[in-house]
Design an enzyme around this catalytic site. Structure first.
Site, PDB file in Angstrom:
ATOM      1  N   HIS A 152       0.835  -1.205   0.000  1.00 62.24           N
ATOM      2  CA  HIS A 152       0.000   0.000   0.000  1.00 62.24           C
ATOM      3  C   HIS A 152       0.874   1.261   0.000  1.00 62.24           C
ATOM      4  O   HIS A 152       0.705   2.154  -0.843  1.00 62.24           O
ATOM      5  CB  HIS A 152      -0.911  -0.016   1.237  1.00 62.24           C
ATOM      6  CG  HIS A 152      -1.779   1.190   1.382  1.00 62.24           C
ATOM      7  ND1 HIS A 152      -3.104   1.201   1.006  1.00 62.24           N
ATOM      8  CD2 HIS A 152      -1.519   2.441   1.858  1.00 62.24           C
ATOM      9  CE1 HIS A 152      -3.619   2.406   1.237  1.00 62.24           C
ATOM     10  NE2 HIS A 152      -2.669   3.176   1.767  1.00 62.24           N
ATOM     11  N   GLU A 153       1.805   1.323   0.948  1.00 67.42           N
ATOM     12  CA  GLU A 153       2.655   2.520   1.047  1.00 67.42           C
ATOM     13  C   GLU A 153       3.561   2.660  -0.175  1.00 67.42           C
ATOM     14  O   GLU A 153       3.868   3.769  -0.612  1.00 67.42           O
ATOM     15  CB  GLU A 153       3.480   2.498   2.339  1.00 67.42           C
ATOM     16  CG  GLU A 153       2.658   2.491   3.626  1.00 67.42           C
ATOM     17  CD  GLU A 153       1.605   3.594   3.709  1.00 67.42           C
ATOM     18  OE1 GLU A 153       1.767   4.646   3.059  1.00 67.42           O
ATOM     19  OE2 GLU A 153       0.588   3.389   4.418  1.00 67.42           O
ATOM     20  N   HIS A 202       1.769   4.547  -2.882  1.00 64.19           N
ATOM     21  CA  HIS A 202       1.883   6.004  -2.696  1.00 64.19           C
ATOM     22  C   HIS A 202       3.246   6.499  -3.171  1.00 64.19           C
ATOM     23  O   HIS A 202       3.354   7.505  -3.869  1.00 64.19           O
ATOM     24  CB  HIS A 202       1.762   6.365  -1.204  1.00 64.19           C
ATOM     25  CG  HIS A 202       0.378   6.400  -0.676  1.00 64.19           C
ATOM     26  ND1 HIS A 202      -0.647   7.111  -1.272  1.00 64.19           N
ATOM     27  CD2 HIS A 202      -0.178   5.826   0.432  1.00 64.19           C
ATOM     28  CE1 HIS A 202      -1.755   6.974  -0.560  1.00 64.19           C
ATOM     29  NE2 HIS A 202      -1.500   6.197   0.478  1.00 64.19           N
ATOM     30  N   HIS A 261       3.687   6.651  -6.884  1.00 62.04           N
ATOM     31  CA  HIS A 261       2.901   7.762  -7.430  1.00 62.04           C
ATOM     32  C   HIS A 261       3.708   9.057  -7.341  1.00 62.04           C
ATOM     33  O   HIS A 261       3.667   9.899  -8.241  1.00 62.04           O
ATOM     34  CB  HIS A 261       1.587   7.874  -6.653  1.00 62.04           C
ATOM     35  CG  HIS A 261       0.554   8.737  -7.299  1.00 62.04           C
ATOM     36  ND1 HIS A 261      -0.537   9.216  -6.631  1.00 62.04           N
ATOM     37  CD2 HIS A 261       0.448   9.224  -8.567  1.00 62.04           C
ATOM     38  CE1 HIS A 261      -1.273   9.941  -7.460  1.00 62.04           C
ATOM     39  NE2 HIS A 261      -0.695   9.970  -8.630  1.00 62.04           N
TER      40      HIS A 261
END
Length: 649
Positions: free
Chosen positions: A441-442, A445, A448
């Site tokens: 998940h991290e 980020h 991105h």
């Protein structure tokens, strides 16, 4: 010379240097305002880069205060907040800059590229949301409100961290730790006067271990009670924060904070958010009731909040013959990290190379990221739990990809912080599968932010992305942590090197949506509470009453009256999610939809994955996510994908 600055914070001289930088910036603003013929190149760009450089100076301090919190970092961070807040508030309310931006937007409409237009569009909106157009008295009051809000948010966060650090529960009867995973017992074990005892704290790995596996119901309740009653002084802070946000919204011409918050998001209005959340509640409830019935049968007693994790684990083992502890040897931290890097290489063609440099802690590491063999960014990792480190997991951006005034490229850098079980010379850090999902998940980020190709830093990486779309890339990537072909890249037994057996993967995939409707209702409870809390001014008992009324619809196990969840809800009271917690579910529609598109094409040969890299990751915030998503999928997002991902339809 390195393309990335050395990670250093000079604590003793920090405040002095911050004041000097702010003063120099203020002088620079005055100088820029004197330019007769203002343009994007000679006015907007220098202002953008000025902010970028100040952020690069300030971010390492806020980072250090989160991961190596001491009395000194607390003091310096608290002293720096009024300085930085006053500076940014005055800048965001400067009527002359606002007018100049509007003139440049009008004058250079035909010559500006998409990124530059977006910078102006978002800045003009932000000036209006900051009250640049208001009278001096209102502006001054807004300035006071912003400083007070930042101080209160910091206090909220610090109270929570202090309460988490201060609490411990000592178990001296070995019977009370029977059933706990061996690695968790080892982490908790210590000797006192020659007697073996076990220490449990409110740090996440320790708390989760007992609440999930601890047989002694009384100890589970004591830990649960300590966790949900942390930082009672935060109740007063909540009242004050809500009152300030309400006043701020009113000064800016909004009927409440929720409508102020939505002005810069994808969701169009309050009704669309509440309808979206309530529809998900009604779609999830029937399945959630069935899930609870199954849990009740196992428990053979009315379930309490502190029982649910314990009996869920028993039911999970019985239903899927799945034991979390059997999986952990396959998820050794280093192996998971290397495997995730390999997966990203296969999916997007990116590679990582370890960097030897001194960082803020001996357990922190850094890697250079390459795309098509070209250096693109730097990634910092700080993955293990320790005292003085804030709980949870997050990504923070250090540098942002852009081109400066002279056209020189600046590369991006980001840090991922997690709280995984600590490693030692005797035992490696063995992760739960949930931890693996968190890391993915991290990483979503971080990618991105790091893979952006945008030249304007204010709309590059995660900057300029609507708040209710910012979780899209992180949720998209975390879904792959359940894919068999991905798991086989890194799930190896740390002792035998054996790849995780197919039947274990099968059980994991089957158990993915175990109690998913109950989990969905819990997240919807948080989202509805947050959003409705900001639709009018709630104070004191009215806050608890609102939460209780929402729980009537969402909480199938009624929490005890002493549960003061709100006092620990740092996402909305110390983070950026106020009136925006719904964003997790809003973005999950996008992520589920895109994820299914990639999986249906075979993951590693996916054209959608390639488009995702170029459109979403490289595109940053230069266009609205509405537009980018349509470019990616050639259609509008399908809300049913979210229910499908959670096994609810």
């Amino acid at each position: 010379m390195s393309k990335f600055p050395e990670f250093k914070v000079e604590l003793k001289s920090f405040i002095k240097e911050l004041k000097e930088r702010v003063e120099n910036n203020n002088k620079k603003v005055q100088k820029l305002l004197k330019i007769k013929e203002k343009s994007f190149a000679n006015f907007v760009k220098p202002l953008e880069m000025m902010d970028e450089h100040l952020e690069q100076f300030f971010t390492p301090l806020s980072h250090l205060n989160s991961v190596k919190n001491t009395k000194q970092t607390q003091k310096i961070y608290a002293a720096s907040l009024p300085i930085i807040t006053e500076y940014s508030t005055k800048l965001s309310q400067n009527l002359d800059i606002y007018k100049a931006y509007k003139e440049i937007e009008k004058k250079e409409q035909k010559s500006l590229n998409q990124e530059q237009k977006r910078v102006l569009e978002l800045n003009i909106l932000n000036f209006e949301l900051s009250g640049a157009h208001l009278d001096e008295k209102s502006k001054a009051r807004l300035g006071e409100i912003n400083i007070k809000k930042s101080e209160l948010s910091n206090n909220f966060s610090q109270n929570l961290l202090d309460a988490t650090n201060e609490y411990e529960y000592i178990v001296d009867d070995p019977k009370d730790v029977e059933g706990l995973p061996q690695s968790d017992k080892e982490s908790a074990k210590f000797k006192e006067d020659g007697v073996t005892k076990y220490r449990f704290t409110l740090q996440m790995p320790s708390y989760i271990a007992y609440i999930t596996y601890g047989k002694n119901e009384k100890i589970r309740e004591k830990l649960y009670r300590a966790y949900v009653t942390r930082a009672p002084q935060n109740a007063k802070i909540i009242d004050e924060l809500l009152s300030l946000k309400d006043e701020m919204s009113s000064l800016l011409g909004f009927k409440n904070y929720a409508s102020y918050s939505l002005a810069s998001k994808m969701a169009k209005n309050e009704k669309s958010v509440v309808d979206f959340l309530e529809k998900l509640v009604s779609n999830s409830k029937a399945q959630a009731k069935k899930e609870l019935e199954e849990l009740q049968k196992i428990a053979k007693k009315p379930l309490q909040s502190f029982d649910s994790a314990y009996y869920s684990e028993i039911l999970k083992k019985e239903k899927y013959e799945i034991d979390e502890e059997e999986y952990r040897p396959y998820f050794e931290q280093k192996s998971v990290l290397d495997g995730m890097f390999e997966f990203l290489n296969k999916l997007f063609g990116i590679s990582f190379k370890k960097v030897e440099e001194e960082l803020w802690h001996k357990k922190a590491t850094s890697y250079d990221l390459y795309l098509d063999n070209k250096l693109k960014a730097r990634l910092y990792l700080d993955l293990e739990a320790r005292k003085g480190k804030q709980g949870g997991a997050w990504m923070n951006n250090f540098q942002t990809h852009c081109k400066d005034e002279k056209g020189k490229e600046q590369l991006a850098s980001a840090v991922i912080v997690c709280n995984f079980p600590p490693s030692s010379s005797k035992s490696p850090s063995l992760l739960r599968h949930d931890d693996v999902v968190t890391l993915f998940h991290e990483m979503g980020h971080a990618l991105h932010h790091m893979l952006s190709n945008v030249a304007e830093n204010e709309v590059s990486g995660v900057n300029g992305v609507e708040w209710d779309a910012v979780e899209f890339p992180s949720q998209f990537l975390e879904n792959f942590a359940y894919e068999p072909s991905v798991l086989k890249l890194f799930a190896r037994h740390y002792k035998t090197e054996e790849i995780i057996p197919d039947e274990m993967i099968e059980k994991l995939v089957k158990s993915k949506n175990f109690l998913s409707a109950l989990g969905m209702l819990r997240q919807l409870e948080f989202s509805l509470f947050d959003f409705k809390l900001h639709t009018k001014l709630y104070q004191g008992d009215a806050i608890q009453n609102l939460l209780d009324s929402i729980r009537q619809e969402t909480a199938l196990i009624k929490p005890p009256s002493y549960n003061k969840f709100q006092n620990g809800f740092s996402h909305i009271f110390a983070g950026g999610y106020a009136a925006g917690y719904y964003s997790y579910k809003w973005a999950e529609v996008l992520s589920a939809d895109a994820f299914f598109g990639v999986v249906e094409e075979g993951i590693f040969d996916s054209k959608i994955a390639e488009k995702y890299l170029h459109i979403i990751l490289e595109g940053g915030g230069a266009k609205s996510m509405d537009i980018l998503f349509k470019e990616l999928m050639d259609r509008e997002p399908n809300p049913d994908s979210l229910l499908r991902l959670n096994g609810i339809i």
